[in-house]
Design an enzyme around this catalytic site. Structure first.
Site, PDB file in Angstrom:
ATOM      1  CG  ASP A  96     -11.081 -59.799  52.125  1.00 36.34           C
ATOM      2  OD1 ASP A  96     -11.571 -58.865  51.467  1.00 36.34           O
ATOM      3  OD2 ASP A  96     -10.181 -60.536  51.690  1.00 36.34           O
TER       4      ASP A  96
ATOM      5  CB  SER B 189      -6.495 -60.002  46.712  1.00 37.64           C
ATOM      6  OG  SER B 189      -6.202 -58.817  47.400  1.00 37.64           O
TER       7      SER B 189
ATOM      8  CG  HIS C 167     -11.004 -57.941  48.134  1.00 40.06           C
ATOM      9  ND1 HIS C 167     -10.376 -58.528  49.215  1.00 40.06           N
ATOM     10  CD2 HIS C 167     -10.030 -57.682  47.239  1.00 40.06           C
ATOM     11  CE1 HIS C 167      -9.076 -58.596  48.982  1.00 40.06           C
ATOM     12  NE2 HIS C 167      -8.832 -58.081  47.784  1.00 40.06           N
TER      13      HIS C 167
END
Length: 724
Positions: free
Chosen positions: A144, A511, A213
Site C-alpha cells: 500500500d 480498498s 490509504h
C-alpha cells in the site's frame, strides 16, 4: 540548368540526406522500465545469487547497462527475473538469451480508493474473535501507500511478542527514525519504479504514509483498540481492526498516488521472504491474461507457500470490470453498513425530517427563514451552487441518490429524499413569506439502517473480463464509509475556506473491503493453521450471506433492485460461520496447474506464470475445484445445453456426517450422488453437478446448491448461467 548547378544541387541534397540520417542515428533511444522473466536453471554456478547474475547480464550487453543505476529490482520469490530501465534494442538483445522467458513493458495501476466488526457479528465473549484470540500470532502484510506509525491504532498495548519466524525489518529514512513495535513489526519502501518513471519528484525513502490509504487499510485489518475514535464526532466509538492482535507489516509502493508493476512485484517478493501469513492488496492494474498479470503471478507464488492473498475487486462499478480475479486470489467487492450519518431539521409547522449529512461540526441552526427555490429538477451539485449564490447559512438538498462529495459541502447541509422534499415544498408555499426552520442539528449517527448490506454502487462486478468461467468477485465486505486511522496532516473535511484534519477518517472503496477480509482470514488462520489459502477462501464463500436485514436478497445501493452473484459473488462475509463451514473446496498447486493447462497457454506463457521449465498437466479443463459454478452457454441451437462440473469436498466438521443436496427452484440443477456420507474428519468425497438450460433461458440466471447435514451445516454454492 548548368551541369555545375546540377552537381551542386545534387551534393546539397545528398548532404541534407546524410545530415538527416546522422541526426536520426544519433537520437538517443528512450529508456523504459521492463519486467524480464528469466529461467533460473540457466544461471551459471559461478554466480552466487540471482541478482549477481542479473547484473552481469545487463553489463554484458553490446550497449552495457549501468546496473547500479538501471537495475531496479531482482526477484527471487514471486518470479525469477528482474526489472530494469532499458532501451528497446537492449530488450531485443536480452530476448536472444536462452535464459530469457518473457519481457513486457511495465504498466501503471491505481489504489482502489469501526462499527464494521459488530456488523460482521464479531463479539468478545464468543465466536471467531474468542476462538482465534483476536488473530494472535498471525502476520498481515499490506502492499500500500505506507503507514502513519504514531497512530494509536498501531500501539503495542496487549500485543504478544513478535513471532520468531519473522524475517522483516523496519526501514528508517535518511532524515529520521521510523518507529516499529510489537504491533507494527515491519515497514519497507519500494518506489524505485515510480521514481524512475518520473511519476513522483519526492525523494521519499520513508515508509511513512502521506496519502492516508495505507494507514486506513492496515488499521482496518489489524488496528489495536482505540476508544473514542471518530471523524468529527461521526461513527464515534472504539476503533479496532478485524484482527486486533495480529501483527502488521507495511510494504510501501506509492508516495504520490501512482503505482507501477515493478514496485508491487518487489514488495510482494519481500513479503514472501519476510514470512507474512496474509497479504492484502487494495490496488490493481489493467486486466490482462494471467501470464501478464504481475499480481496473479506473484500471488500464485505466495499461494504455493501457504500465504492467503486478498485483493480488491476494483471500483469500476459496472459489469465485466473485476480486477485481481485469478482463482488463487480471494477477490473482494464492497457492501454498505447498517449505519448512516445524519442531521435533523424541524420546520415551523413542527414537522421533523432526518436526512444524510457529514457536516464536520456540531452546529445548531435556530429560527431561520426558509428560502424555497422554485426551480425544480436541479442536480445535486447545482443545488449546492444555488445555496452558495444566495449566501445561505444552511441548506436542505433533495436527492434520492447521494453522490460522493456530500462531505465537502462548505455550509451546514442535509440531504433528503425527493418525497420529503414535496412536503417541505408544500409547507414553504403555504406559509408564504413566513416559512422558517425552527432548528437543525448535525453530527448524528444512526444504526440499524435498512436495507443493509447493499452492494456498493462503485464495486466492480462480473462476469470477469479475463475468465468469465470463474465467478468474481468471490465475496463482498464492508466498504462504504468505513472509519479507520488516518494521517493527521491530510484534510478530510472543510468548513468554509478551512480544511480540517482528523486522526480517523471515513473512506469508501473496495480498498476498504479487502482489509476486512484479510483480517477475517487472519482470524481463521489462527484457529485453523493447517488450512490452505483455498480452504480459507472456501470457508468464507460457502458461509456468506445473501439476505439483508430486511429479509430480502441483497440489492444494489443505487437502484435498490435485487442483485445477482455477478454483483456480490457468494455473498457478504459471515466470519463466525466461516470458522465452522462443515465442508471445504480445497485446491492445491497441481489443481491450479491443471486449470492453467486448460487455458491453451503456450509453453512460454506457462513458464512465465509457473516460474518452472517443466510441469505436468494431469487433466485438461478450465474448471478448478471452486466453491461456485459458472455455466456458459451459446444461444446457437446446435450448441450443448448441459454443462457438467466435478467437485471434491473435504469434511472439516464432525467425523460422522451425512450431507443431502438441495437446489433452488427455477433452474434445472442435478447432483449425483445427492447424498455424501463421511465417517472421518478430512475425508474427501466427489460429486457431479449438471446444469441444463432451454431455449427460453435469459442472458443471466442463477440459483444455489446447498449441502445440508444433520448438524445444521449449510454449505452454499452459487450457480450462475450465462447464455450468450
Amino acid at each position: 540548368m548548368s551541369s555545375c548547378n546540377y552537381h551542386l544541387n545534387f551534393l546539397s541534397l545528398l548532404l541534407f540526406l546524410l545530415l538527416v540520417i546522422n541526426n536520426a542515428m544519433s537520437d538517443p533511444e528512450e529508456y523504459k522500465t521492463y519486467i524480464v522473466h528469466m529461467d533460473h536453471s540457466h544461471k551459471p554456478s559461478s554466480f552466487l545469487t540471482h541478482e549477481s547474475w542479473h547484473r552481469a547480464t545487463l553489463r554484458s550487453l553490446l550497449k552495457p547497462v549501468d546496473d547500479k543505476e538501471m537495475l531496479l529490482y531482482s526477484y527471487n520469490n514471486v518470479m525469477h527475473g528482474f526489472s530494469a530501465r532499458l532501451t528497446s534494442s537492449q530488450v531485443s538483445e536480452i530476448k536472444k538469451s536462452p535464459a530469457h522467458i518473457a519481457t513486457h513493458e511495465e504498466r501503471f495501476g491505481k489504489l482502489f480508493t469501526t462499527h464494521s466488526p459488530e456488523f460482521l457479528g464479531l463479539r468478545h465473549s464468543s465466536g471467531l474473535w474468542n476462538a482465534s484470540s483476536y488473530g494472535e500470532g498471525v502476520i498481515i502484510g499490506l502492499i500500500d501507500s505506507g503507514v502513519w506509525p504514531e497512530s494509536e491504532s498501531f500501539n503495542e498495548k496487549g500485543m504478544p511478542s513478535i513471532p520468531s519466524r519473522w524475517k522483516g525489518k523496519c526501514q528508517n529514512s535518511t532524515s529520521s527514525p521510523f518507529p516499529c513495535n510489537r504491533k507494527l513489526i515491519g515497514a519497507q519502501v519500494f518506489i524505485k519504479g515510480v521514481q524512475a518513471a518520473g511519476e513522483t519528484d519526492s525523494p521519499d525513502d520513508s515508509p511513512r504514509d502521506f496519502l492516508g490509504h495505507g494507514t486506513h487499510t492496515s488499521s482496518t485489518a489489524a488496528g489495536n483498540h482505540v476508544p473514542g475514535a471518530s471523524q468529527f464526532g461521526y461513527a464515534k466509538g472504539t476503533a479496532r481492526g478485524i484482527a486486533p492482535r495480529a501483527h502488521v507489516a507495511m510494504y510501501k509502493v506509492s508516495s504520490g498516488g501512482s503505482i507501477v508493476e515493478s514496485d508491487v512485484l518487489a514488495a510482494m517478493d519481500q513479503a514472501i521472504a519476510d514470512g507474512v501469513d496474509i497479504m492484502s492488496l487494495s490496488l490493481g492494474f489493467e486486466q490482462t491474461p494471467y501470464f501478464q498479470d504481475i499480481i496473479a503471478i506473484a500471488s500464485l507464488s505466495a499461494m504455493e507457500k501457504g500465504i492467503v492473498v486478498v485483493c480488491s475487486a476494483g471500483n469500476d462499478g459496472v459489469p465485466n470490470s473485476t480486477h485481481n480475479a485469478a482463482p488463487w486470489i480471494t477477490t473482494v467487492g464492497a457492501g454498505t453498513l447498517d449505519r448512516s450519518f445524519t442531521a435533523t431539521v424541524t420546520l415551523g409547522n413542527n414537522l421533523t425530517f432526518e436526512g444524510k449529512s457529514e457536516f464536520p461540526d456540531r452546529v445548531i441552526v435556530r429560527d431561520t427563514p426558509l428560502y424555497y427555490d422554485k426551480v425544480t429538477g436541479l442536480a445535486f451539485f447545482d443545488q449546492a451552487a444555488e445555496l452558495a449564490r444566495v449566501s445561505a447559512v444552511a441548506g436542505i438538498l433533495m436527492a434520492d441518490w447521494i453522490p460522493f462529495g456530500v462531505d465537502r459541502l462548505s455550509i451546514p447541509s442535509l440531504v433528503l429524499p425527493t418525497s420529503s422534499g414535496a412536503l417541505i415544498r408544500k409547507y414553504a408555499i403555504g406559509a408564504a413569506g413566513e416559512a422558517e426552520v425552527k432548528i437543525m442539528r448535525f453530527v448524528l449517527t444512526s444504526f440499524g439502517t435498512k436495507p443493509a448490506p447493499q452492494v456498493a454502487e462503485f464495486s466492480s462486478k462480473g462476469p470477469d473480463p479475463v475468465n468469465p468461467n470463474i465467478l468474481k468477485p468471490d465475496i463482498i465486505a464492508p466498504g462504504v464509509q468505513v472509519l479507520a486511522a488516518f494521517p493527521p496532516l491530510n484534510p478530510v473535511g472543510r468548513i468554509g475556506n478551512y480544511e480540517l484534519a482528523s486522526d480517523y477518517a471515513l473512506l469508501s472503496g473496495t480498498s476498504m473491503s479487502a482489509p476486512h477480509v484479510a483480517g477475517v482470514a487472519a482470524l481463521l488462520k489462527a484457529v485453523h493453521p493447517e488450512w490452505s489459502p483455498a480452504a480459507i477462501r472456501s470457508a468464507l464463500m460457502t458461509t456468506a450471506g445473501t439476505i439483508d436485514n430486511n429479509g430480502t436478497t441483497l440489492t444494489n445501493e443505487v437502484t435498490n433492485l435485487p442483485g445477482t452473484p455477478l454483483d456480490y459473488g457468494a455473498g457478504h462475509i459471515n466470519p463466525n460461520k466461516a470458522m465452522n463451514p462443515g465442508l471445504i473446496y480445497d485446491i492445491d498447486w497441481q489443481g491450479y496447474v491443471d486449470f492453467l493447462c486448460g487455458l491453451g497457454y503456450s509453453d512460454t506463457e506457462m513458464r512465465a506464470i509457473l516460474r518452472q521449465s517443466q510441469w505436468n498437466c494431469n487433466q485438461e479443463g478450465t474448471d478448478p475445484n471452486y466453491p461456485s459454478f459458472v455455466a456458459i452457454f451459446s444461444k446457437n441451437a446446435s450448441s450443448p445445453n448441459v454443462k457438467n462440473f466435478t467437485r471434491v469436498v473435504t469434511n472439516v466438521g464432525d467425523d460422522q456426517s451425512v450431507y443431502q443436496a438441495e437446489t433452488t427452484h427455477g433452474m434445472t440443477i442435478r447432483v449425483e450422488p445427492p447424498t455424501l456420507t463421511f465417517t472421518n474428519k478430512y475425508q474427501k468425497q466427489s460429486y457431479v453437478v449438471s446444469v441444463q438450460v432451454d431455449g427460453k433461458s435469459p442472458p443471466v440466471a442463477y440459483g444455489y446448491l446447498y449441502w445440508i447435514d444433520q448438524n445444521s451445516h449449510v454449505v452454499t454454492s452459487p450457480v450462475v448461467v450465462l447464455n450468450f
